[in-house]
Design an enzyme around this catalytic site. Structure first.
Site, PDB file in Angstrom:
ATOM      1  N   TYR A 166       2.852   2.185  13.695  1.00 17.32           N
ATOM      2  CA  TYR A 166       3.289   3.189  12.736  1.00 17.32           C
ATOM      3  C   TYR A 166       2.663   4.549  13.049  1.00 17.32           C
ATOM      4  O   TYR A 166       1.537   4.660  13.516  1.00 17.32           O
ATOM      5  CB  TYR A 166       2.987   2.762  11.301  1.00 17.32           C
ATOM      6  CG  TYR A 166       1.571   2.382  10.978  1.00 17.32           C
ATOM      7  CD1 TYR A 166       0.721   3.258  10.309  1.00 17.32           C
ATOM      8  CD2 TYR A 166       1.067   1.122  11.324  1.00 17.32           C
ATOM      9  CE1 TYR A 166      -0.572   2.896   9.990  1.00 17.32           C
ATOM     10  CE2 TYR A 166      -0.227   0.756  11.005  1.00 17.32           C
ATOM     11  CZ  TYR A 166      -1.045   1.654  10.332  1.00 17.32           C
ATOM     12  OH  TYR A 166      -2.333   1.295  10.017  1.00 17.32           O
ATOM     13  N   HIS A 168       0.843  -1.188   0.000  1.00 13.98           N
ATOM     14  CA  HIS A 168       0.000   0.000   0.000  1.00 13.98           C
ATOM     15  C   HIS A 168       0.882   1.245   0.000  1.00 13.98           C
ATOM     16  O   HIS A 168       1.716   1.424   0.899  1.00 13.98           O
ATOM     17  CB  HIS A 168      -0.893   0.037   1.245  1.00 13.98           C
ATOM     18  CG  HIS A 168      -1.706  -1.201   1.433  1.00 13.98           C
ATOM     19  ND1 HIS A 168      -2.216  -1.577   2.658  1.00 13.98           N
ATOM     20  CD2 HIS A 168      -2.111  -2.160   0.549  1.00 13.98           C
ATOM     21  CE1 HIS A 168      -2.889  -2.709   2.521  1.00 13.98           C
ATOM     22  NE2 HIS A 168      -2.842  -3.081   1.258  1.00 13.98           N
TER      23      HIS A 168
END
Length: 480
Positions: free
Chosen positions: A135, A72
């Site tokens: 993240y 992605h």
């Protein structure tokens, strides 16, 4: 617990993908477990990571070994690491450009992190059960933003990614199975430059200098209209060049003009600065010699204190102070701009051709700046990216007065320069409302030349302008 990752020192490593960087993280362990500073802005910026401004922290828990996610590419930067377990990380550059399709892989444990720039495809495969993948991102997730994603199939053959656990044996989502191969991926376009004030002299010159930029005139983005600023999709841009301003210096001294001048040059600019800070944009702002009172005898340097005489200069000085609050900014101070449309040089050329002998101010001293040169200097700053701050940009060579410029125009066009009569500012504006002008508008050019930019000599630039513009005549109107 790995002894290797508990002894690492903080360090940053480059990869074959531009901007993708691997971070070695110190992990402090004892009998109770371990501790690490996963993101520490001051330390990590000091060793080379960008100050990317994270606004959202996400955690992906993966129960079983072999869970595989990606590839992605998202429309924001992200900083990935592991809180527990281990992953095999894979990244593919899906940005438009020569590095498109470049792949990089590395194993991540709690002692390793990776900074992933916008447009680089991110994927991982868990190597242990109970792996927590974490993240940080520098934009808030939204359903609308999903339309800006770019995807690549995990099984793409062109990238040559050697998954430790065969994909056929891994856990993947149905959606990840349907992503396109590299040959069918539409690359993510880079963020663009937005130019405000596109219909002005500088804006028109910037069209040729920054052909890939997006240009907005006042009908689309009006600094005095907060709604027009808020309607911009700022995530599409990384740089804004503000060539928009209220520049009617004499009208600014009237009650109506004063309000309009402040609305554009200060209040509207403050909104633009706020948006630039929110979206981490580089802002290039064009300012003026009018921020100085013109009382000193030597050229003005960027560090000289401002002391504007009139309303226009006051608003430009206030605007400079606002822009200086941004970490990524360039204030470009200039003077006596000549560009496409009505200007002093065209006026003098027209008067010379019509047989009119003008009276021209002789006690204001400076240098002309041609809009094409000012545009070239702005491009130079954006390409070379010197230290943020203020830079003076004008033509080079000796200084002169407006009367000197007028006489040079007459002479270069084959007319008698003595037809130009030298007069004082007081005489020229006698009986008319006029804003106070700095008598010395000469700006020192040492800082911009130190970056490698070479200002064009004013005399050469004037000759070239007249040669290209001989057929143009405008109604007589002097700019002071």
């Amino acid at each position: 617990m790995s002894a290797e990752w508990t002894t690492r020192a903080l360090a940053v490593r480059d990869t074959p993908i531009p901007g993708l960087r691997v971070v070695d993280l110190p992990v402090h362990a004892d009998g109770r477990g371990w501790f690490k500073e996963n993101w520490q802005r001051e330390k990590m910026v000091a060793v080379g990571l960008p100050d990317f401004g994270p606004v959202q922290h996400n955690i992906s828990y993966n129960a079983t070994r072999g869970t595989t996610r990606g590839v992605h590419a998202e429309p924001w930067d992200k900083y990935v690491s592991v809180a527990s377990g281990r992953i095999f990380g894979a990244w593919v550059d899906l940005r438009e450009g020569p590095a498109f399709g470049t792949a990089f892989t590395v194993e991540l444990d709690p002692g390793t992190a990776v900074f992933v720039p916008r447009g680089v495809g991110n994927a991982f495969q868990t190597l242990e059960d109970d792996t927590a993948y974490v993240y940080l991102v520098n934009a808030h997730w939204s359903a609308e933003a999903q339309g800006d994603y770019t995807f690549l199939n995990l099984a793409d053959e062109a990238t040559g990614i050697a998954w430790p656990i065969p994909l056929a044996q891994s856990e993947r989502s149905e959606r990840d199975l349907t992503h396109p191969r590299l040959a069918d991926v539409t690359p993510m376009r880079p963020r663009r430059t937005l130019v405000l004030g596109a219909d002005g002299k500088l804006g028109r010159a910037l069209r040729a200098t920054l052909p890939e930029a997006d240009f907005a005139g006042r009908s689309r983005i009006d600094l005095s209209d907060a709604a027009s600023l808020d309607a911009v999709r700022w995530s599409d841009y990384d740089t804004v060049v503000n060539a928009a301003a209220y520049t009617a210096v004499d009208a600014a001294e009237t009650p109506e003009g004063r309000a309009a001048c402040w609305a554009v040059n200060v209040t509207g600019l403050a909104r633009l600065v706020h948006l630039a800070a929110m979206h981490r944009l580089t802002l290039v702002h064009v300012s003026s010699d009018y921020v100085f009172d013109g009382m000193q005898h030597e050229p003005y340097r960027e560090t000289d204190p401002v002391a504007p005489l009139g309303v226009y200069g006051q608003t430009k000085a206030a605007g400079e102070a606002l822009v200086a609050l941004l970490p990524d900014h360039y204030v470009v101070r200039t003077s006596w701009v000549v560009g496409d449309g009505d200007n002093f040089v065209r006026t003098m050329a027209s008067l010379a051709a019509c047989g009119v002998d003008p009276s021209v101010v002789d006690d204001q001293v400076g240098r002309l700046t041609f809009a094409t040169d000012l545009a070239a200097a702005i491009r130079h700053l954006l390409v070379t990216r010197p230290d943020a701050g203020t830079y003076h940009v004008t033509g080079g060579g000796p200084a002169g007065s407006w009367a000197d410029v007028a006489r040079n125009v007459f002479r270069m066009l084959g007319h008698d320069p003595n037809r130009v009569t030298r007069v004082s500012t007081e005489y020229y504006f006698g009986g008319r409302q006029a804003a106070p002008r700095p008598r010395n508008s000469l700006l020192a050019l040492d800082r911009i030349t130190a970056t490698g930019y070479a200002p064009r000599d004013v005399a050469d630039a004037l000759a070239a302008y007249l040669e290209a513009d001989r057929s143009v005549a405008v109604a007589p109107e002097q700019e002071g």
